[in-house]
Design an enzyme around this catalytic site. Structure first.
Site, PDB file in Angstrom:
ATOM      1  N   TYR A 190      21.347  35.329  54.981  1.00 55.28           N
ATOM      2  CA  TYR A 190      22.694  35.761  54.557  1.00 55.28           C
ATOM      3  C   TYR A 190      23.762  35.041  55.379  1.00 55.28           C
ATOM      4  CZ  TYR A 190      25.838  38.884  52.038  1.00 55.28           C
ATOM      5  OH  TYR A 190      26.809  39.386  51.206  1.00 55.28           O
ATOM      6  N   LYS A 206      31.712  38.672  54.923  1.00 60.96           N
ATOM      7  CA  LYS A 206      31.809  40.077  54.474  1.00 60.96           C
ATOM      8  C   LYS A 206      32.409  40.960  55.567  1.00 60.96           C
ATOM      9  CE  LYS A 206      30.145  39.823  50.271  1.00 60.96           C
ATOM     10  NZ  LYS A 206      31.121  39.720  49.157  1.00 60.96           N
TER      11      LYS A 206
HETATM   12  P1  NAD Z   1      27.914  36.511  40.566  1.00 62.63           P
HETATM   13  O1  NAD Z   1      27.443  35.136  40.866  1.00 62.63           O
HETATM   14  O2  NAD Z   1      27.659  37.027  39.220  1.00 62.63           O
HETATM   15  O3  NAD Z   1      29.461  36.672  40.912  1.00 62.63           O
HETATM   16  C1  NAD Z   1      30.129  35.898  41.880  1.00 62.63           C
HETATM   17  C2  NAD Z   1      31.415  35.444  41.232  1.00 62.63           C
HETATM   18  O4  NAD Z   1      32.259  34.766  42.176  1.00 62.63           O
HETATM   19  C3  NAD Z   1      31.173  34.480  40.060  1.00 62.63           C
HETATM   20  O5  NAD Z   1      31.761  35.002  38.896  1.00 62.63           O
HETATM   21  C4  NAD Z   1      31.924  33.226  40.493  1.00 62.63           C
HETATM   22  O6  NAD Z   1      32.518  32.562  39.395  1.00 62.63           O
HETATM   23  C5  NAD Z   1      32.981  33.825  41.412  1.00 62.63           C
HETATM   24  N1  NAD Z   1      33.604  32.826  42.269  1.00 62.63           N
HETATM   25  C6  NAD Z   1      33.009  32.009  43.174  1.00 62.63           C
HETATM   26  N2  NAD Z   1      33.938  31.199  43.728  1.00 62.63           N
HETATM   27  C7  NAD Z   1      35.130  31.532  43.165  1.00 62.63           C
HETATM   28  C8  NAD Z   1      36.464  31.060  43.315  1.00 62.63           C
HETATM   29  N3  NAD Z   1      36.783  30.059  44.149  1.00 62.63           N
HETATM   30  N4  NAD Z   1      37.449  31.631  42.571  1.00 62.63           N
HETATM   31  C9  NAD Z   1      37.155  32.625  41.697  1.00 62.63           C
HETATM   32  N5  NAD Z   1      35.921  33.114  41.506  1.00 62.63           N
HETATM   33  C10 NAD Z   1      34.921  32.566  42.238  1.00 62.63           C
HETATM   34  O7  NAD Z   1      27.198  37.421  41.682  1.00 62.63           O
HETATM   35  P2  NAD Z   1      27.385  38.957  42.085  1.00 62.63           P
HETATM   36  O8  NAD Z   1      26.185  39.274  42.866  1.00 62.63           O
HETATM   37  O9  NAD Z   1      27.740  39.768  40.902  1.00 62.63           O
HETATM   38  O10 NAD Z   1      28.596  38.908  43.102  1.00 62.63           O
HETATM   39  C11 NAD Z   1      29.783  39.697  42.975  1.00 62.63           C
HETATM   40  C12 NAD Z   1      30.188  40.282  44.314  1.00 62.63           C
HETATM   41  O11 NAD Z   1      29.238  41.262  44.703  1.00 62.63           O
HETATM   42  C13 NAD Z   1      30.233  39.265  45.450  1.00 62.63           C
HETATM   43  O12 NAD Z   1      31.319  39.558  46.308  1.00 62.63           O
HETATM   44  C14 NAD Z   1      28.925  39.512  46.158  1.00 62.63           C
HETATM   45  O13 NAD Z   1      28.946  39.099  47.508  1.00 62.63           O
HETATM   46  C15 NAD Z   1      28.880  41.022  46.050  1.00 62.63           C
HETATM   47  N6  NAD Z   1      27.567  41.643  46.309  1.00 62.63           N
HETATM   48  C16 NAD Z   1      26.461  41.204  45.666  1.00 62.63           C
HETATM   49  C17 NAD Z   1      25.234  41.802  45.929  1.00 62.63           C
HETATM   50  C18 NAD Z   1      23.983  41.332  45.256  1.00 62.63           C
HETATM   51  O14 NAD Z   1      22.900  41.632  45.755  1.00 62.63           O
HETATM   52  N7  NAD Z   1      24.067  40.643  44.139  1.00 62.63           N
HETATM   53  C19 NAD Z   1      25.152  42.865  46.859  1.00 62.63           C
HETATM   54  C20 NAD Z   1      26.320  43.285  47.499  1.00 62.63           C
HETATM   55  C21 NAD Z   1      27.529  42.657  47.215  1.00 62.63           C
END
Ligand code: NAD
Length: 256
Positions: A156, A163
């Site tokens: 990570y 984060k």
């Molecule tokens: P995802 O890949 O579907 O979403 C990430 C998004 O970030 C994408 O839509 C991408 O287009 C966008 N992005 C990246 N760079 C960007 C930029 N410069 N401008 C605008 N948009 C941008 O993955 P996800 O897992 O749904 O992630 C969404 C959030 O949830 C993130 O903050 C991630 O860290 C958080 N999260 C994810 C998990 C997990 O296990 N998947 C757990 C906890 C938190």
């Protein structure tokens, strides 16, 4: 319905597995009027196709959150769409270079650190700056975070540091915007198989570890995050700000 007639912006839909998409569907079911961003032309068609399945259907405009001119254009379009009244904003944006999500954190480059912190943490500040003036009737801002901000998870790496900055930004923004009745919170979700998660080496083992150790003995469903998001975005959470709410089957509570 908890969000009946509320106007909201959703950042971070890439595909149907995106957590932002689960949140968007829950918000739409709760009666919200939505508008979306998509990062670039590569994602445009996919996002527009998904969004077209929601009532409205809502618009989607290009916006790279690390580009101030695109942010300004996006918020101008949102202001017009919602006749100047925004009620909530959802930030589901994160990015780090692949080489910074493997091996040791020690080797993180200056540029890799800058990119991860800019896109994954500063972007919340940039969005809040532009959203707050439209939230004249109060509002709610929500960001997505992960336990890797407080504890070490292999792979990570720099995202954990980003984060931590994001969660601190949630508290500082909550303090600044509270007098305007704009609340700022985060949901710390358990691991969910998404496009971004695929970039983290050993993610399948993390999923198995959670399912075995979390009090609820299962992984987090995106719909569970969606329902918690609706709560935090709604008047039902009117007394809550500066908070990080765990939606992770209780994993964060465990020691051994
Ligand atoms: P995802 O890949 O579907 O979403 C990430 C998004 O970030 C994408 O839509 C991408 O287009 C966008 N992005 C990246 N760079 C960007 C930029 N410069 N401008 C605008 N948009 C941008 O993955 P996800 O897992 O749904 O992630 C969404 C959030 O949830 C993130 O903050 C991630 O860290 C958080 N999260 C994810 C998990 C997990 O296990 N998947 C757990 C906890 C938190």
């Amino acid at each position: 319905m908890l969000l009946q007639g509320k106007n909201g912006l959703i950042f971070g839909v890439a595909n149907k597995r995106s957590i932002a998409w689960a949140i968007a569907q829950a918000c739409a079911r709760a009666g919200a009027n939505l508008a979306f961003n998509y990062l670039d032309e590569r994602l445009e068609e996919k996002v527009k196709e998904l969004v077209a399945t929601l009532p409205g259907p809502p618009p989607a405009w290009k916006c790279d959150a690390s580009n101030d001119a695109e942010l300004d254009r996006f918020f101008e379009a949102a202001r017009e769409r919602f006749a100047g009244r925004l009620d909530f904003l959802v930030h589901c944006i994160a990015f780090a270079n692949r080489e910074d999500l493997e091996g040791s954190f020690l080797k993180t480059s200056r540029e890799g650190f800058r990119v991860a912190l800019d896109v994954s943490a500063y972007s919340l500040v940039a969005l809040a700056q532009r959203a707050a003036p439209l939230m004249s009737g109060g509002g709610s801002i929500l960001a997505l975070t992960y336990l890797g901000s407080e504890r070490v998870f292999p792979g990570y790496n720099v995202m954990g540091v980003a984060k931590a900055a994001l969660e601190a930004a949630v508290r500082y923004l909550a303090a600044d915007l509270g007098p305007q009745n704009v609340r700022v919170n985060a949901i710390s979700a358990g691991p969910i198989q998404t496009l971004s998660a695929r970039g983290i080496r050993g993610f399948t083992e993390i999923l198995a570890h959670y399912a075995a150790r979390a009090p609820l003995r299962r992984n987090t469903e995106p719909e569970e995050v969606g329902d918690a998001a609706v709560f935090l975005l709604s008047e039902a959470a009117r007394g809550i700000t500066g908070e990080t709410l765990f939606v992770d089957s209780g994993y964060h509570a465990m020691g051994m």
